[in-house]
Design an enzyme around this catalytic site. Structure first.
Site, PDB file in Angstrom:
ATOM      1  CE  LYS A  23      -2.711   0.888   3.760  1.00 12.69           C
ATOM      2  NZ  LYS A  23      -2.339   2.194   4.326  1.00 12.69           N
ATOM      3  CB  SER A  24       3.796   2.296   2.055  1.00 14.87           C
ATOM      4  OG  SER A  24       3.210   2.155   3.317  1.00 14.87           O
ATOM      5  N   GLY A  95      -4.730   7.952   5.535  1.00 16.36           N
ATOM      6  CA  GLY A  95      -3.836   8.910   6.189  1.00 16.36           C
ATOM      7  C   GLY A  95      -2.642   9.216   5.298  1.00 16.36           C
ATOM      8  NE  ARG A 123      -5.067   8.195  10.886  1.00 24.63           N
ATOM      9  CZ  ARG A 123      -4.496   7.345  10.040  1.00 24.63           C
ATOM     10  NH1 ARG A 123      -5.205   6.823   9.044  1.00 24.63           N
ATOM     11  NH2 ARG A 123      -3.248   6.995  10.194  1.00 24.63           N
ATOM     12  CB  SER A 168       5.318   9.836  11.708  1.00 24.10           C
ATOM     13  OG  SER A 168       4.449  10.016  10.609  1.00 24.10           O
ATOM     14  CD  GLN A 170       0.661   8.293   7.259  1.00 25.94           C
ATOM     15  OE1 GLN A 170       0.070   9.053   8.024  1.00 25.94           O
ATOM     16  NE2 GLN A 170       0.132   7.157   6.851  1.00 25.94           N
ATOM     17  CG  ASP A 316       0.769  -0.015   9.679  1.00 25.92           C
ATOM     18  OD1 ASP A 316       0.487   0.797  10.577  1.00 25.92           O
ATOM     19  OD2 ASP A 316       1.122   0.331   8.535  1.00 25.92           O
ATOM     20  CE  LYS A 343      -0.038   4.216  13.143  1.00 22.50           C
ATOM     21  NZ  LYS A 343       0.807   4.906  12.160  1.00 22.50           N
ATOM     22  NE  ARG A 389      -2.393  -1.986   8.462  1.00 21.72           N
ATOM     23  CZ  ARG A 389      -2.113  -2.472   7.245  1.00 21.72           C
ATOM     24  NH1 ARG A 389      -2.253  -3.754   6.992  1.00 21.72           N
ATOM     25  NH2 ARG A 389      -1.685  -1.676   6.277  1.00 21.72           N
TER      26      ARG A 389
HETATM   27  O1  SPQ Z   1      -2.463   5.471   5.360  1.00 16.21           O
HETATM   28  P1  SPQ Z   1      -2.901   5.142   6.748  1.00 16.21           P
HETATM   29  O2  SPQ Z   1      -4.390   5.253   6.842  1.00 16.21           O
HETATM   30  O3  SPQ Z   1      -2.226   5.976   7.789  1.00 16.21           O
HETATM   31  O4  SPQ Z   1      -2.532   3.608   7.010  1.00 16.21           O
HETATM   32  C1  SPQ Z   1      -1.731   2.896   7.980  1.00 16.21           C
HETATM   33  C2  SPQ Z   1      -2.244   1.410   7.911  1.00 16.21           C
HETATM   34  O5  SPQ Z   1      -2.434   0.729   8.920  1.00 16.21           O
HETATM   35  O6  SPQ Z   1      -2.378   0.948   6.777  1.00 16.21           O
HETATM   36  C3  SPQ Z   1      -1.823   3.448   9.396  1.00 16.21           C
HETATM   37  F1  SPQ Z   1      -2.967   3.455   9.911  1.00 16.21           F
HETATM   38  O7  SPQ Z   1      -0.360   2.802   7.582  1.00 16.21           O
HETATM   39  C4  SPQ Z   1       0.616   3.853   7.666  1.00 16.21           C
HETATM   40  C5  SPQ Z   1       1.668   3.478   8.680  1.00 16.21           C
HETATM   41  O8  SPQ Z   1       1.136   3.277   9.952  1.00 16.21           O
HETATM   42  C6  SPQ Z   1       1.232   3.999   6.286  1.00 16.21           C
HETATM   43  C7  SPQ Z   1       2.512   4.748   6.276  1.00 16.21           C
HETATM   44  C8  SPQ Z   1       3.075   5.238   5.001  1.00 16.21           C
HETATM   45  O9  SPQ Z   1       2.730   4.709   3.929  1.00 16.21           O
HETATM   46  O10 SPQ Z   1       3.920   6.160   5.054  1.00 16.21           O
HETATM   47  C9  SPQ Z   1       3.233   4.963   7.426  1.00 16.21           C
HETATM   48  C10 SPQ Z   1       2.804   4.508   8.764  1.00 16.21           C
HETATM   49  O11 SPQ Z   1       2.387   5.621   9.512  1.00 16.21           O
HETATM   50  P2  SPQ Z   1       3.421   6.602  10.223  1.00 16.21           P
HETATM   51  O12 SPQ Z   1       2.945   6.686  11.617  1.00 16.21           O
HETATM   52  O13 SPQ Z   1       4.792   6.000  10.118  1.00 16.21           O
HETATM   53  O14 SPQ Z   1       3.369   7.889   9.536  1.00 16.21           O
END
Ligand code: SPQ
Length: 429
Positions: A23-24, A95, A123, A168, A170, A316, A343, A389
């Site tokens: 997904k990422s 997110g 969020r 994080s 993101q 995750d 999350k 999840r």
């Molecule tokens: O995209 P989203 O909704 O935040 O999805 C999640 C998941 O469980 O699929 C978190 F709820 O994944 C994030 C992950 O937790 C995806 C992600 C990314 O693609 O950069 C990074 C992670 O979050 P974080 O806290 O590292 O920013």
């Protein structure tokens, strides 16, 4: 599917699964293909609802994106030529889409509005907006930009040096993407390293990025070159079947083409530490994102301690690890994972409440949970909280529970694993 009743009667699990694309990486492939001028192609793309939201947002910015199964073709005139969208950019449940797009739109020439579903509306966005404002971004929203909907007036940016207050990917990625259009060197310090797909993809698209001792730096104004992205299978999706294979009786499952990026393989470290009967063959160590085949068999497992810099490498996977721990000998303690509270739902409360309904001996703590293993799980009616999840954790629990497990909203699983129930059927013997 409004509600589902899963009554598998403790099957043995055998067979092969190729989990859908990461997904990422799928999100980022669309974003990078839209930034670069020219034709980018993607294979192995995840057709999950979250990644389709990302495609929809970039189409609204005027980027041509064609889907043919899991292949994608992106034709972009480059980020400098994105069109001002006449509609709200709707990020659904994602997110990643919301936060990374903030970084991209902050330095653009256009005005845009980002909004998502009810879960996205809860969020925290300030964690992204604070560093972006330091760069010169003009973003407004509910509670001074803490929550969506968010309005972004593209403006010139200056690079910053930023120490991450939480691990994080993101937040890091939003700053890095904003840094593409900023003047000067963007420098980010991470105490615990989060997933590094953005850094890897920047390099894949021709940018020069330096990563050293937890610091990422690169120069703004670099031009990205369109290319091909091969998306590996998602280790976060594979994790559900790794746990199923380890817990179910007389079982053996082989998972193919699983992404093995070291910033994501915490689940493998935990399975190894618990004593899982597992073999891994790395197929493609030199690729932008390494991949491999993982075989897992029924295992005698021991409880473990999970904390510190391991947490971002499996954040995750904690819901499914918690389920696994209910079947291990001894106690598993998960700490330093307060991020779970922000999350798709509060995953500490959700995991503890739902596993308790199945008969698990589990308690919540401020930053994680304590699971006393050796439980016989029973059937129960579980809530998903609209969180994919939590829904998949409940469905995998049904494979090792004495009675039927009911899930209130199985459709939420489609955000990351639309073929999840079909894959379960493939391995039930
Ligand atoms: O995209 P989203 O909704 O935040 O999805 C999640 C998941 O469980 O699929 C978190 F709820 O994944 C994030 C992950 O937790 C995806 C992600 C990314 O693609 O950069 C990074 C992670 O979050 P974080 O806290 O590292 O920013």
């Amino acid at each position: 599917m409004a509600e589902v009743r899963l009554n598998y009667k403790k099957p043995t699990l055998h067979g092969n699964i190729t989990v859908p694309g990461d997904k990422s990486i799928s999100h980022r492939s669309i974003m990078f293909g839209s930034i670069a001028e020219g034709r980018t192609t993607v294979s192995g793309f995840l057709l999950g609802d979250d990644c389709l939201s990302t495609i929809d947002c970039f189409r609204k910015l005027g980027v041509e994106i064609e889907l043919d199964g899991t292949n994608v073709e992106i034709n972009s005139n480059g980020m400098g030529n994105w069109k001002e969208p006449i509609d709200v950019l709707y990020t659904g449940n994602s997110g990643t889409t919301t936060r990374l797009m903030l970084g991209l739109l902050a330095g653009s020439k256009i005005h845009s509005i980002l909004n998502g579903d009810a879960s996205i509306g809860k969020r925290p966005m300030k964690r992204v907006i604070t560093p972006l404002r330091e760069m010169g971004a003009q973003i407004t929203g509910r509670m001074d930009g803490q929550y969506t909907p968010l309005a972004i007036k593209g403006s010139p940016l200056s690079a910053i040096e930023y120490t991450m207050p939480v691990a994080s990917a993101q937040v890091k990625s939003a700053i890095l993407l904003a840094g593409l259009q900023a003047e000067g060197n963007t420098i980010i310090h991470e105490k615990d390293v989060s997933r590094d797909h953005t850094e890897r993809m920047l390099r894949q698209f021709g940018a020069e990025v330096i990563v050293e001792d937890g610091t990422v730096s690169y120069k703004g104004g670099q031009t990205l070159q369109a290319t091909h992205v091969d998306v590996p299978g998602d280790i976060s999706s594979a994790a559900f079947f790794l746990v199923a294979g380890a817990m179910a009786e007389d079982s053996e499952i082989t998972l193919h083409n699983v992404g093995l990026n070291p910033t994501r393989t915490g689940i493998i470290d935990v399975l190894t530490a618990m004593g899982a009967n597992m073999e891994i063959i790395v197929d493609n160590e030199e690729a932008a994102e390494p991949t491999g085949t993982i075989m897992i068999r029924t295992s005698d497992l021991e409880g473990v301690q999970i904390n510190g810099d391991l947490i971002p490498r499996l954040i995750d996977e904690i819901p499914i690890i918690a389920l696994l721990a209910t079947k291990a000998n001894g106690t598993t303690v998960i700490r330093d994972a307060a991020e779970l509270k922000v999350k798709e739902t509060d995953r500490i409360t959700a995991v503890v409440d739902e596993l308790k309904k199945l008969g698990a001996n589990i308690e919540a703590t401020d930053d994680g949970m304590i699971i006393h293993g050796g439980s016989e799980l029973q059937g129960a009616s579980l809530k998903t909280y609209g969180d994919h999840r939590i829904g998949m954790m409940g469905a995998i629990a049904s494979l090792v529970s004495n009675g039927a497990v009911e899930l209130d909203d199985p459709d939420c699983i489609a955000v990351s694993y639309p073929t999840f129930f079909e894959d379960i059927q493939k391995i039930i013997k």
